[in-house]
Scaffold this active site. Sequence first.
Site, PDB file in Angstrom:
ATOM      1  CD  GLU A   1      -3.304  -0.982   0.396  1.00 52.46           C
ATOM      2  OE1 GLU A   1      -3.121  -0.173  -0.609  1.00 52.46           O
ATOM      3  OE2 GLU A   1      -3.938  -2.146   0.466  1.00 52.46           O
TER       4      GLU A   1
ATOM      5  CE  LYS B   1      -6.929   6.104   3.517  1.00 52.15           C
ATOM      6  NZ  LYS B   1      -7.320   4.975   3.885  1.00 52.15           N
TER       7      LYS B   1
ATOM      8  CD  GLU C   1     -13.744   5.695  -2.349  1.00 47.43           C
ATOM      9  OE1 GLU C   1     -13.450   5.232  -1.275  1.00 47.43           O
ATOM     10  OE2 GLU C   1     -13.833   4.815  -3.187  1.00 47.43           O
TER      11      GLU C   1
ATOM     12  NE  ARG D   1     -10.986   7.634   1.750  1.00 47.52           N
ATOM     13  CZ  ARG D   1     -11.523   7.741   3.122  1.00 47.52           C
ATOM     14  NH1 ARG D   1     -12.066   8.830   3.506  1.00 47.52           N
ATOM     15  NH2 ARG D   1     -11.113   6.767   4.183  1.00 47.52           N
TER      16      ARG D   1
HETATM   17  N1  LIG Z   1     -11.210   1.603   7.220  1.00 47.88           N
HETATM   18  C1  LIG Z   1     -10.097   1.420   5.983  1.00 47.88           C
HETATM   19  O1  LIG Z   1     -10.121   2.507   5.440  1.00 47.88           O
HETATM   20  C2  LIG Z   1      -9.578   0.214   5.532  1.00 47.88           C
HETATM   21  C3  LIG Z   1      -8.487   0.280   4.810  1.00 47.88           C
HETATM   22  C4  LIG Z   1      -7.945  -0.945   4.502  1.00 47.88           C
HETATM   23  C5  LIG Z   1      -8.066  -2.196   4.959  1.00 47.88           C
HETATM   24  N2  LIG Z   1      -9.213  -2.125   5.967  1.00 47.88           N
HETATM   25  C6  LIG Z   1      -9.566  -3.379   6.702  1.00 47.88           C
HETATM   26  O2  LIG Z   1      -8.442  -3.716   7.468  1.00 47.88           O
HETATM   27  C7  LIG Z   1      -8.418  -5.239   7.595  1.00 47.88           C
HETATM   28  C8  LIG Z   1      -7.403  -5.759   7.378  1.00 47.88           C
HETATM   29  O3  LIG Z   1      -6.353  -5.335   8.263  1.00 47.88           O
HETATM   30  P1  LIG Z   1      -4.868  -5.896   8.722  1.00 47.88           P
HETATM   31  O4  LIG Z   1      -4.160  -6.517   7.342  1.00 47.88           O
HETATM   32  O5  LIG Z   1      -4.197  -5.104   9.783  1.00 47.88           O
HETATM   33  O6  LIG Z   1      -5.372  -7.416   9.287  1.00 47.88           O
HETATM   34  P2  LIG Z   1      -6.266  -7.877  10.926  1.00 47.88           P
HETATM   35  O7  LIG Z   1      -6.187  -6.534  11.697  1.00 47.88           O
HETATM   36  O8  LIG Z   1      -7.011  -8.861  10.642  1.00 47.88           O
HETATM   37  O9  LIG Z   1      -4.655  -8.609  11.419  1.00 47.88           O
HETATM   38  C9  LIG Z   1      -4.037  -9.515  10.966  1.00 47.88           C
HETATM   39  C10 LIG Z   1      -3.523 -10.424  11.889  1.00 47.88           C
HETATM   40  O10 LIG Z   1      -2.473  -9.795  12.542  1.00 47.88           O
HETATM   41  C11 LIG Z   1      -2.431  -9.760  14.047  1.00 47.88           C
HETATM   42  N3  LIG Z   1      -1.585  -8.830  14.587  1.00 47.88           N
HETATM   43  C12 LIG Z   1      -1.961  -7.447  14.653  1.00 47.88           C
HETATM   44  N4  LIG Z   1      -0.848  -6.734  14.916  1.00 47.88           N
HETATM   45  C13 LIG Z   1       0.035  -7.433  15.199  1.00 47.88           C
HETATM   46  C14 LIG Z   1       1.465  -7.400  15.556  1.00 47.88           C
HETATM   47  N5  LIG Z   1       1.701  -5.917  15.839  1.00 47.88           N
HETATM   48  N6  LIG Z   1       2.306  -8.422  15.840  1.00 47.88           N
HETATM   49  C15 LIG Z   1       1.621  -9.604  15.580  1.00 47.88           C
HETATM   50  N7  LIG Z   1       0.370  -9.828  14.997  1.00 47.88           N
HETATM   51  C16 LIG Z   1      -0.338  -8.789  14.861  1.00 47.88           C
HETATM   52  C17 LIG Z   1      -3.790  -9.828  14.294  1.00 47.88           C
HETATM   53  O11 LIG Z   1      -3.938 -10.728  15.505  1.00 47.88           O
HETATM   54  C18 LIG Z   1      -4.235 -10.796  13.160  1.00 47.88           C
HETATM   55  O12 LIG Z   1      -4.230 -12.062  13.210  1.00 47.88           O
HETATM   56  C19 LIG Z   1      -9.770  -5.608   6.898  1.00 47.88           C
HETATM   57  O13 LIG Z   1     -11.024  -5.855   7.609  1.00 47.88           O
HETATM   58  C20 LIG Z   1      -9.825  -4.628   5.999  1.00 47.88           C
HETATM   59  O14 LIG Z   1     -11.439  -4.427   5.524  1.00 47.88           O
HETATM   60  C21 LIG Z   1      -9.775  -1.078   6.290  1.00 47.88           C
HETATM   61 ZN   LIG Z   2      -6.129  -1.989  -0.115  1.00 53.26          ZN
END
Ligand SMILES: NC(=O)c1ccc[n+]([C@@H]2O[C@H](COP(=O)([O-])OP(=O)(O)OC[C@H]3O[C@@H](n4cnc5c(N)ncnc54)[C@H](O)[C@@H]3O)[C@@H](O)[C@H]2O)c1
Ligand SMILES: [Zn+2]
Length: 362
Positions: free
Chosen positions: A185, A227, A237, A241
Amino acid sequence: MRAVHLNLDQHSYSITIDQNILGNLGQWIKPETKSNKIAVITDEFVSKQYGDIVLKSLKDFKFDVRMIQVPPGEENKSLTWFSKIHDALIDHQMDRSSTLIAFGGGMIGDLSGFVAATFMRGISWIQVPTTLLAQVDASIGGKTAINHPKGKNMVGAFHQPSSVLIDVDTLHSLTKRDIVSGLVEIIKHGVIMDKPLFNLIEKNLAKILRIVPEVVIEIIAESCANKAYVVENDEKESGLRSTLNYGHTFAHALEVLTDYNTFRHGEAVAVGMNCAAQLSVNLGMLAPSELDRQNTLLQKAGLSIHIPRIQPQTFLEAMYLDKKANHGKLKLILIEGIGKVTTRTDIPDNEILKVLETCTAN
Ligand SMILES: NC(=O)c1ccc[n+]([C@@H]2O[C@H](COP(=O)([O-])OP(=O)(O)OC[C@H]3O[C@@H](n4cnc5c(N)ncnc54)[C@H](O)[C@@H]3O)[C@@H](O)[C@H]2O)c1
Ligand SMILES: [Zn+2]
């Protein structure tokens, strides 16, 4: 330390990026809270790693804190957990002056943010993102949501946090795959709008992968600034965006067709970025050398840029099902060079099918 300000008419806040924020969390959030009643929403992995240090810091600053643990996993970004968290907040006697802290990855951020948007018609909340993806993307911009059985992020709200606190030390407990997936990203931000950031990543890739704090703080800050600029100019958006969706129409199709269990989100976006840039070349908008530059960086980071064996027609149909396809037209984000993005809604299906074939692994 770096700070980025996000200025919106109704609401402005700062994004702070530094080391050792968790150990001083009480001090950091004190100016942002109206009362000492707070709740920390986190997941079981994150709380196991960092829960004690956070609780100690908050208690040192006399916060009356309840920690609410959600099991990790996208399936828990659900109505069930949304409701359970509300129950816990009521039980903790939270009121409109209380503050909620989202402490975890993007899943925790989206779920907690939606709770904050709805509890007592909206309370203030602070994001403390712990994955690279959440630090550069999910925690900024105020999009909150839970999933519905019929689709991801179907139920949600725009609700801006009052502060975002990014502690890069939390990145050390992530796997290399998580780091690389989040890095996509950041590379995307470079490709669509920030050539100096792209150059910086090219130059410092090895240090980034080793999580050298100075470099990581800088690329996260630059990425957040990009961002923030986009959100400031198009919060809901309606245009700008959507350029952040570069590579994403392809990526979402790939994620759906592989049941969300083969690719990390960033890995799918890397494939999508290859497709989008290749399409830009095919349309005569982009020099092939720029496509190579993007793809070389993605591959050096350890990413695969090819679609696995999926019929192009099936892939195209999945692209049309993505919610970003408006009124039956695909809105594609393409590039004219590293740092220069453009939006097109007039690309014929045969051009897309051609690029899907070119980008499929053989
Ligand atoms: N709101 C927005 O603008 C936006 C943008 C992009 C993605 N998202 C959302 O974000 C989510 C994905 O986020 P993600 O990739 O962070 O995944 P996640 O929040 O599911 O975390 C992934 C895994 O990493 C673990 N984890 C978190 N922090 C950790 C750390 N410091 N050390 C070790 N493990 C850790 C968590 O327990 C989990 O098992 C999706 O639900 C997606 O829809 C939202
Ligand atoms: Zn993305």
